[in-house]
Design a protein around this motif. Sequence first.
Motif, short mmCIF file in Angstrom:
data_model
loop_
_atom_site.label_atom_id
_atom_site.label_comp_id
_atom_site.label_asym_id
_atom_site.label_seq_id
_atom_site.Cartn_x
_atom_site.Cartn_y
_atom_site.Cartn_z
N GLU A 107 10.24 6.05 5.66
CA GLU A 107 11.27 5.63 4.71
C GLU A 107 11.41 4.11 4.70
O GLU A 107 11.50 3.49 3.63
CB GLU A 107 12.61 6.29 5.07
N ASN A 108 11.42 3.51 5.88
CA ASN A 108 11.50 2.05 5.93
C ASN A 108 10.28 1.40 5.29
O ASN A 108 10.40 0.39 4.56
CB ASN A 108 11.64 1.60 7.38
N ARG A 109 9.11 1.97 5.53
CA ARG A 109 7.91 1.42 4.92
C ARG A 109 7.94 1.58 3.40
O ARG A 109 7.49 0.70 2.65
CB ARG A 109 6.67 2.11 5.50
N ALA A 110 8.47 2.74 2.94
CA ALA A 110 8.56 2.96 1.51
C ALA A 110 9.50 1.96 0.85
O ALA A 110 9.23 1.43 -0.24
CB ALA A 110 9.02 4.39 1.23
N VAL A 111 10.62 1.69 1.51
CA VAL A 111 11.57 0.71 0.96
C VAL A 111 10.93 -0.67 0.91
O VAL A 111 11.03 -1.40 -0.10
CB VAL A 111 12.86 0.70 1.80
N ALA A 112 10.25 -1.06 1.97
CA ALA A 112 9.60 -2.38 1.99
C ALA A 112 8.52 -2.47 0.91
O ALA A 112 8.39 -3.50 0.23
CB ALA A 112 9.01 -2.64 3.37
N ASP A 113 7.75 -1.41 0.73
CA ASP A 113 6.72 -1.42 -0.31
C ASP A 113 7.35 -1.49 -1.70
O ASP A 113 6.81 -2.16 -2.60
CB ASP A 113 5.86 -0.16 -0.19
N SER A 114 8.45 -0.81 -1.88
CA SER A 114 9.11 -0.86 -3.19
C SER A 114 9.61 -2.27 -3.51
O SER A 114 9.46 -2.77 -4.64
CB SER A 114 10.28 0.14 -3.23
N VAL A 115 10.21 -2.92 -2.52
CA VAL A 115 10.68 -4.30 -2.74
C VAL A 115 9.51 -5.23 -3.03
O VAL A 115 9.56 -6.07 -3.95
CB VAL A 115 11.47 -4.77 -1.50
N ARG A 116 8.45 -5.09 -2.29
CA ARG A 116 7.28 -5.94 -2.51
C ARG A 116 6.68 -5.72 -3.89
O ARG A 116 6.31 -6.67 -4.59
CB ARG A 116 6.22 -5.66 -1.44
N ASP A 117 6.55 -4.44 -4.29
CA ASP A 117 5.98 -4.16 -5.61
C ASP A 117 6.86 -4.73 -6.72
O ASP A 117 6.35 -5.24 -7.73
CB ASP A 117 5.83 -2.65 -5.79
N ALA A 118 8.20 -4.65 -6.57
CA ALA A 118 9.10 -5.19 -7.61
C ALA A 118 8.96 -6.70 -7.72
O ALA A 118 8.92 -7.26 -8.84
CB ALA A 118 10.54 -4.80 -7.28
N VAL A 119 8.85 -7.37 -6.59
CA VAL A 119 8.69 -8.84 -6.62
C VAL A 119 7.35 -9.21 -7.25
O VAL A 119 7.25 -10.15 -8.07
CB VAL A 119 8.82 -9.42 -5.21
N LEU A 120 6.29 -8.48 -6.92
CA LEU A 120 4.98 -8.79 -7.50
C LEU A 120 4.97 -8.58 -9.01
O LEU A 120 4.37 -9.35 -9.76
CB LEU A 120 3.91 -7.92 -6.83
N ARG A 121 5.64 -7.50 -9.48
CA ARG A 121 5.67 -7.26 -10.91
C ARG A 121 6.48 -8.34 -11.65
O ARG A 121 6.13 -8.75 -12.76
CB ARG A 121 6.24 -5.87 -11.19
#
Length: 282
Positions: A107-121
Amino acid sequence: MEALVPFTTSGQLLNCVDKKMLVALRDGRKIIGVLRSYDQFANLVLNDAVERIHAEDEYADIPRGLYLIRGENVVLMGEVDLDFEDVVPLKSAPIEDVLNKTAVLDENRAVADSVRDAVLRQRGFCTERVDGDVDVHNYGHEPSTSAFTRQQQVQHAEQLKRDAELEAEAEAALQMEQQRAYIMQQQQHQQQQQQQASELKAIEEQQMLMAQQQQMAFTQQQQHLAQQHAQQPQHAQSVQPVQSMQTPQTPILTPEQHQRFIHHQQQQFYQQQQQQHNQFRY
């Protein structure tokens, strides 16, 4: 059709048969077991397989038993060094704790990946995931299905544990029943032996009594004959044995004949007892 092309290097797996192997699958699972068989498509059959789950410095094994792995799902496979199998920087923990900790880490990894993907987009970059991929998470996402999967794994592990306990209880009950039946058979056999021994003793006592009576009768007869020989004239002594032989009398056993008769009866009893013992044994 490409999936049907044989695995050309499957012959190299010949040296791995009957050895403990670790297989990494495409979905991230790690399976450890003894390689028993394979085919030209690298489909693997593992015996006594377990699925090992890691969470930080802890691990747990989920028993899988006889496990069949499709060859196209294999990413990496290697032999486990039995000399260093226990020398690992990890400690064993209950499977429930490891699965819960793994779910939290996912879950923590999923949250971190979601934040990273949003910033990249936002900055015009493409992300590593696209719609339709597994574990696509957005910022403020809903909890992923990994927690539900972990819960199923926990339930499955608990069910396997309960099944193993029930099987152990059933086996113990069967062993106790077999032991009880064996003890009853032994008791019945001992009772039969005691009964036969008592019967043999009664026969021996009866035979000894008969022998004593015959010995007494034989002694009395000898004394009577001696008295008759002393009273009759000498010319009649040769006729008296013939007359005594012609008179019907009860057969008298000498002590030697009596001993042979007793020995013969004992041999017959021991042979019958050995036959009954063999029938009880087989």
